[in-house]
Design an enzyme around this catalytic site. Structure first.
Site, mmCIF file in Angstrom:
data_model
loop_
_atom_site.group_PDB
_atom_site.id
_atom_site.type_symbol
_atom_site.label_atom_id
_atom_site.label_comp_id
_atom_site.label_asym_id
_atom_site.label_seq_id
_atom_site.Cartn_x
_atom_site.Cartn_y
_atom_site.Cartn_z
ATOM 1 N N ASP A 145 0.485 0.182 -7.885
ATOM 2 C CA ASP A 145 -0.524 -0.382 -8.805
ATOM 3 C C ASP A 145 0.027 -1.541 -9.630
ATOM 4 O OD1 ASP A 145 -2.438 1.746 -8.145
ATOM 5 O OD2 ASP A 145 -1.129 3.036 -9.332
ATOM 6 N N LYS A 156 -0.029 -5.942 -6.481
ATOM 7 C CA LYS A 156 0.401 -6.572 -5.218
ATOM 8 C C LYS A 156 -0.739 -7.315 -4.545
ATOM 9 C CE LYS A 156 1.879 -2.653 -3.597
ATOM 10 N NZ LYS A 156 1.742 -1.869 -4.841
ATOM 11 N N GLY A 163 -4.637 1.042 -2.720
ATOM 12 C CA GLY A 163 -5.797 0.232 -3.096
ATOM 13 C C GLY A 163 -5.386 -1.051 -3.768
ATOM 14 N N HIS A 164 -5.990 -2.151 -3.357
ATOM 15 C CA HIS A 164 -5.737 -3.446 -3.969
ATOM 16 C C HIS A 164 -7.049 -4.018 -4.484
ATOM 17 C CE1 HIS A 164 -1.974 -3.980 -1.198
ATOM 18 N NE2 HIS A 164 -1.748 -3.220 -2.231
ATOM 19 N N GLN A 202 1.733 1.012 -2.085
ATOM 20 C CA GLN A 202 2.362 1.897 -3.065
ATOM 21 C C GLN A 202 3.534 1.192 -3.766
ATOM 22 O OE1 GLN A 202 2.042 3.610 0.259
ATOM 23 N NE2 GLN A 202 0.050 4.394 -0.301
ATOM 24 N N THR A 261 -7.551 2.170 -7.955
ATOM 25 C CA THR A 261 -8.544 1.486 -7.127
ATOM 26 C C THR A 261 -9.194 2.442 -6.134
ATOM 27 O OG1 THR A 261 -7.335 -0.595 -7.297
ATOM 28 C CG2 THR A 261 -8.903 -0.412 -5.492
#
Length: 430
Positions: free
Chosen positions: A13, A16, A40-41, A224, A299
């Site tokens: 988180d 990235k 999640g991005h 991650q 996310t």
């Protein structure tokens, strides 16, 4: 031409997605090399919010090739759903800009069911997984019973793979009180999804090596964070894959010599989702400020992130583990308005000072942070795109972080927007 690996250098988180998207303007190929749809991005481009889990972040730029490498575990149904959502936002996705390695393992419904059943066992300490089947899929990969993308193209092979898979899983399910999986039903579901996945399948290792020989720039995207690495993270509260930069090579079929620059993504403070030790975690007004101003929600899961001061001990350690050449410091603007800032510069373990995070789980849980205090700033850093726009005290904070982690800052991000980024060193520079 230089090729760049992007890895999270904390517990994930770190931002990235935005950094990969920003760097992808300079790249030709963006390749995901590990993880699954537990990652999640969130990207904000001209006010539009895009949420990605499996698709490489560079997919939002025209003329770029997005690659899902063999180090990823792929839920085919989740991918098709994600493609539909992103296309609904006006981004065209097809074989012209997306490719999946033929040897990518598949996450099946049986994996998610097993993941959730284990996590719900009251007699076992919770790991804090997302329940999406990532761990069980990696287990099956190592156990040589996983179904891979290429298997979808041959019904006879699929029959063999399903039989081997279910011998193992149905025995496990019986012990957990779950009904057996009907192989015919699973096969029908796979044959139905196959035509939607197979057009993207390709020998990624071959394509990437050809791109490299042709002088194309490749951006390797990790998921991650380093502290969730299955070997070097806060075990057992980790993910099921290698999250360090070395995985970029094996997770795509490229040799380690293909990597020219490793960029570690780091928040200007520290967050963590789920269970596990977190020495610098805050439970006061500052912790609430970081969570609120930083909008610290996962996310993928929507879970609240635990927040704390910047931990230089951890980041120095992860920079070594991934061979980081420079860091991208994100969310500087969240610290705006705080009168003083603290940085963890060491740990106290039963009266002994440590300059690293110990491996033993009980020791990780017992360490207490040793802080250094730095004056904060009242001016806004939000949206800054050059050093000249940053308050002097903010620059001092960045320089002190560089000293403590023994690694230079290459980029500074000052908002979720794509262009609110200060470039110090171009990772793609030859």
């Amino acid at each position: 031409m230089a090729n760049v690996v992007v890895v999270g250098a904390q517990w994930g988180d770190e931002g990235k997605g935005k950094i990969v998207d920003w760097l992808s303007e300079r790249a030709d190929v963006i390749a995901r090399f590990q993880g699954g749809h537990n990652a999640g991005h969130t990207l904000v481009i001209d006010g539009e919010v895009y949420k990605l889990s499996l698709l490489p972040s560079g997919i939002l730029r025209e003329g770029k090739l997005g690659v899902i490498g063999n180090g990823v575990v792929l839920d085919p149904w989740a991918l098709i759903d994600e493609i539909a959502k992103i296309e609904a936002q006006g981004v065209k996705i097809g074989t012209h800009n997306l490719m999946i390695a033929e040897n990518t393992p598949l996450i099946l419904p049986v994996h998610g069911e097993l993941d959730r059943a284990r996590e719900n066992q009251s007699s076992v300490a919770k790991i804090g997984t997302t329940g999406r089947g990532i761990g069980p899929a990696y287990e099956d990969k190592v156990g040589r019973r996983v179904i891979r993308v290429a298997d979808l193209a041959d019904e006879a092979t699929l029959d063999t793979r399903i039989g081997r898979l279910l011998v193992h899983h149905n025995a496990l399910r019986k012990g957990l009180g779950l009904p057996e999986v009907d192989g015919a039903v699973l096969k029908a579901a796979l044959l139905e999804i196959a035509p939607k996945i197979l057009p993207y399948a390709a020998p990624v290792w071959k394509v990437l090596n050809e791109k490299r020989r042709a002088g194309k720039r490749i951006l390797f995207e990790g998921a991650q964070g380093s502290l969730l690495d299955v070997d070097f993270g806060t075990y057992p509260y980790v993910t099921s894959s290698t999250t360090l930069s070395g995985m970029a090579a094996t997770g795509t079929g490229m040799g380690p010599g293909a990597v020219d620059f490793v960029l570690g993504i780091v928040k200007a403070y520290t967050t963590r989702v789920g269970e596990g030790p977190f020495a610098c975690e805050l439970f006061d007004e500052v912790g609430e400020h970081l969570a609120t101003v930083g909008r610290e929600k996962g996310t993928v899961t929507g879970r609240s992130r635990r927040c704390g001061w910047f931990d230089a001990v951890l980041v120095r350690q992860t920079c070594v583990l991934s061979g980081v050449n420079g860091i991208a410091l994100t969310k500087m603007d969240v610290l705006d308005g705080l009168e003083e800032l603290k940085i963890c510069v060491g740990y106290d373990l039963d009266g002994k000072t440590l300059d690293y995070l110990p491996t033993a789980a009980d020791q990780q849980a017992r360490v207490t942070p040793i802080y250094e205090t730095i004056e904060g700033w009242s001016e806004s850093t939000a949206g800054a795109r050059s050093w000249a726009e940053l308050p002097a005290q903010a620059i001092k904070y960045v320089r002190r972080i560089e000293e403590l982690i023994q690694c230079p800052v290459a980029l500074v991000s000052t908002s979720p927007e794509r262009d609110d980024t200060i470039l110090v060193t171009d990772p793609f520079a030859d």
